[in-house]
Scaffold this motif. Structure first.
Motif, short mmCIF file in Angstrom:
data_model
loop_
_atom_site.label_atom_id
_atom_site.label_comp_id
_atom_site.label_asym_id
_atom_site.label_seq_id
_atom_site.Cartn_x
_atom_site.Cartn_y
_atom_site.Cartn_z
N LYS A 72 60.00 61.47 22.25
CA LYS A 72 60.97 60.03 23.59
C LYS A 72 60.20 59.39 23.90
N SER A 73 58.86 59.08 24.17
CA SER A 73 58.22 58.33 25.02
C SER A 73 56.84 57.42 24.35
N THR A 74 57.00 58.79 23.21
CA THR A 74 55.89 57.49 21.98
C THR A 74 56.91 56.86 21.85
N LEU A 75 58.31 56.63 20.76
CA LEU A 75 59.36 56.34 20.40
C LEU A 75 59.07 54.41 21.62
N ALA A 76 59.43 54.69 22.66
CA ALA A 76 59.59 53.74 23.39
C ALA A 76 59.00 53.07 23.99
N LEU A 77 57.51 54.06 23.90
CA LEU A 77 55.86 52.42 23.85
C LEU A 77 55.86 52.08 22.41
N ALA A 78 56.24 52.66 21.30
CA ALA A 78 56.30 51.83 19.84
C ALA A 78 57.28 50.56 20.62
N LEU A 79 58.14 50.31 20.46
CA LEU A 79 59.11 49.70 20.56
C LEU A 79 58.44 47.76 21.62
N LEU A 80 57.55 48.62 21.87
CA LEU A 80 56.10 46.97 22.59
C LEU A 80 55.43 47.93 22.34
N ARG A 81 54.91 48.16 21.32
CA ARG A 81 53.09 47.90 20.40
C ARG A 81 52.44 48.29 21.97
N LEU A 82 53.04 49.42 22.65
CA LEU A 82 51.64 49.91 24.04
C LEU A 82 51.28 51.09 23.27
N LEU A 83 51.23 51.51 22.36
CA LEU A 83 50.84 52.62 21.75
C LEU A 83 49.36 52.34 21.96
N PRO A 84 47.94 53.51 21.74
CA PRO A 84 46.99 53.69 22.39
C PRO A 84 46.03 52.65 20.79
N ALA A 85 45.01 52.85 21.15
CA ALA A 85 44.25 51.56 19.76
C ALA A 85 44.04 53.42 18.72
N ARG A 114 63.46 50.70 11.86
CA ARG A 114 64.28 51.24 10.53
C ARG A 114 62.80 51.86 10.14
N ASN A 115 63.31 53.54 10.21
CA ASN A 115 62.34 54.32 9.28
C ASN A 115 61.46 53.78 10.00
N LEU A 116 61.38 54.57 11.22
CA LEU A 116 59.33 53.69 11.88
C LEU A 116 58.99 55.34 11.87
N GLU A 117 57.55 54.99 11.74
CA GLU A 117 56.62 55.95 11.40
C GLU A 117 55.64 56.50 12.89
N VAL A 118 54.83 56.90 13.70
CA VAL A 118 53.74 56.86 14.06
C VAL A 118 52.46 58.23 14.07
N ALA A 165 61.37 67.37 17.17
CA ALA A 165 59.56 67.01 16.58
C ALA A 165 59.59 65.63 15.79
N GLY A 166 60.06 64.57 16.59
CA GLY A 166 59.43 63.50 16.24
C GLY A 166 60.67 62.39 15.36
N ARG A 167 61.82 63.28 15.02
CA ARG A 167 62.92 62.40 14.81
C ARG A 167 64.01 63.00 15.31
N VAL A 168 65.42 61.93 14.56
CA VAL A 168 66.71 61.87 14.91
C VAL A 168 67.61 63.29 14.00
N VAL A 169 67.56 64.02 15.09
CA VAL A 169 68.49 65.40 14.37
C VAL A 169 69.96 64.94 14.53
N GLU A 170 70.27 64.26 16.05
CA GLU A 170 71.93 63.99 15.50
C GLU A 170 72.23 62.56 16.94
N GLU A 171 72.96 62.30 16.55
CA GLU A 171 73.87 61.16 16.81
C GLU A 171 74.58 60.88 16.49
N GLY A 172 75.60 59.98 18.33
CA GLY A 172 76.96 59.54 17.92
C GLY A 172 77.38 59.54 19.22
N PRO A 173 78.96 59.41 19.62
CA PRO A 173 78.46 58.80 21.13
C PRO A 173 78.52 59.83 21.76
N ALA A 174 77.88 59.59 22.76
CA ALA A 174 77.51 60.18 23.97
C ALA A 174 77.82 61.48 24.02
#
Length: 343
Positions: free
Chosen positions: A49-62, A13-17, A229-238
């Motif tokens: 994309k990868s920043t989002l993946a790392l954020a899901l498990l709090r693997l981002l750098p200090a 929900r409203n994730l900002e990194v 650019a860090g945002r989801v611009v489209e989403e739907g059935p693949a």
């Protein structure tokens, strides 16, 4: 009569990194996933994309600043104490990185590396961990005897299978796969993708799969989110997003891949000029407008939020849901005549 709402496996929900350098890598992302579902995330390099993946498990750098919520089985990962985060990793959610050779330890046998999280999180005996390791290897299509091998003794596809076995070692409910087949040839890539699909189906896992290849995601995933650019611009059935993207960026990504049997796309592939913007110096308005062939004046100054683009579909574009204006001279003339007749 009371009703209960099924709890999502994963809800973002409203994730900002924002990195310490000031680069806004993820901006206001909302995503959700149920057990047994497969969510694909696509976009060019540098889109978050990868920043989002790392954020899901709090693997981002200090020094990285995060806000919003990442709810895993209803529990916010961003607000967990470190001890709880360590328990969630591997056992609650795990990740498969791209480039297995960079993730595996070259001086340790693969069996020891698979057994390590089992010993740590499951408190298993060495004998129990060894048995589980053999079962995991066979589950991903490798003989249990290969547990004594070092990473350099395995092929690229075999190493990727080892990474998947490690991700499944502690029976997680969520698996995050960050470009798991990028370095593999087409035949091995297909085998790995089939393996991932099979495991998700058999074990009712949730899968978040990240790739720049829309065709792979369309064939593998249930839903697809396109990031720019860090945002989801489209989403739907693949498959719908791949075949009929509503956002100009999604259209450009899809058109960049030639279609089998489509001569036009094969001999005249369409690319997208330019590069994604620097996350620390984003343009005003819609961040895609400098590269967009159908941008309007409003796109330069007004940011675009996701709009309803059909059943279960959303796109952040001013053209979505807007009435089509007549462009042909005949249509314009007919409109003028109609207005004159009524005046």
């Amino acid at each position: 009569m009371s009703t209960t709402t099924k709890q999502r496996l994963l809800e973002v929900r409203n994730l900002e990194v924002t990195y310490a350098s000031g680069a806004a890598a993820v901006r206001g992302v909302d995503l959700s996933l149920d057990a047994g579902q497969k969510l694909g995330i696509a976009g060019e390099s540098g889109c978050g994309k990868s920043t989002l993946a790392l954020a899901l498990l709090r693997l981002l750098p200090a020094g990285t600043r995060t806000s919003g919520e990442i709810l895993l089985d209803g529990e916010d990962v961003l607000r967990m104490k470190w001890g709880r985060v360590r328990a969630v990793r591997w056992a609650g959610a795990s990740i498969v990185f791209q480039g297995a050779m960079h993730s595996l330890n070259a001086v340790h046998r693969i069996g020891d590396q698979i057994a390590e999280p089992i010993l740590l999180h499951r408190k298993a005996t060495p004998a129990g961990a060894k048995k589980k390791t053999g079962e995991l290897l066979e589950h991903v299509g490798l003989p249990a005897a290969r547990a004594d091998a070092y990473p350099h003794e395995l092929s690229g596809g075999q190493r990727q299978r080892v990474m998947i076995a490690m991700a499944l070692a502690c029976d997680p409910r969520l698996v995050i796969a960050d470009e798991p087949t990028t370095a593999l040839d087409v035949m091995i890539q297909a085998q790995i993708l089939r393996l991932i699909e099979q495991l998700v189906s058999e074990q009712e896992l949730g899968l978040v799969m990240i790739s720049h290849d829309l065709a792979v995601l369309a064939d593998t995933c249930d839903r697809l989110a396109v990031m720019y650019a860090g945002r989801v611009v489209e989403e739907g059935p693949a498959r719908q997003v791949y075949d009929d993207a509503r956002h100009p960026y999604g259209k450009a990504l899809s058109a960049a891949f030639p279609r089998i049997g489509d001569t036009a796309s094969r001999f005249a592939p369409r690319g997208l000029p330019g590069d994604p913007p620097d996350p620390s110096a984003l343009p005003t308005g819609c961040t895609f407008h400098p590269r967009c062939a159908v941008a309007l004046d409003a796109c330069v100054t007004q940011d675009q939020a996701l709009r309803d683009a059909g059943t279960g579909r959303w796109a952040a574009c001013v053209h979505v849901g807007a009435p089509a204006a007549p462009t042909a001279p005949e249509a314009t003339g007919e409109a003028e005549e109609a207005r004159s007749s009524t005046s």
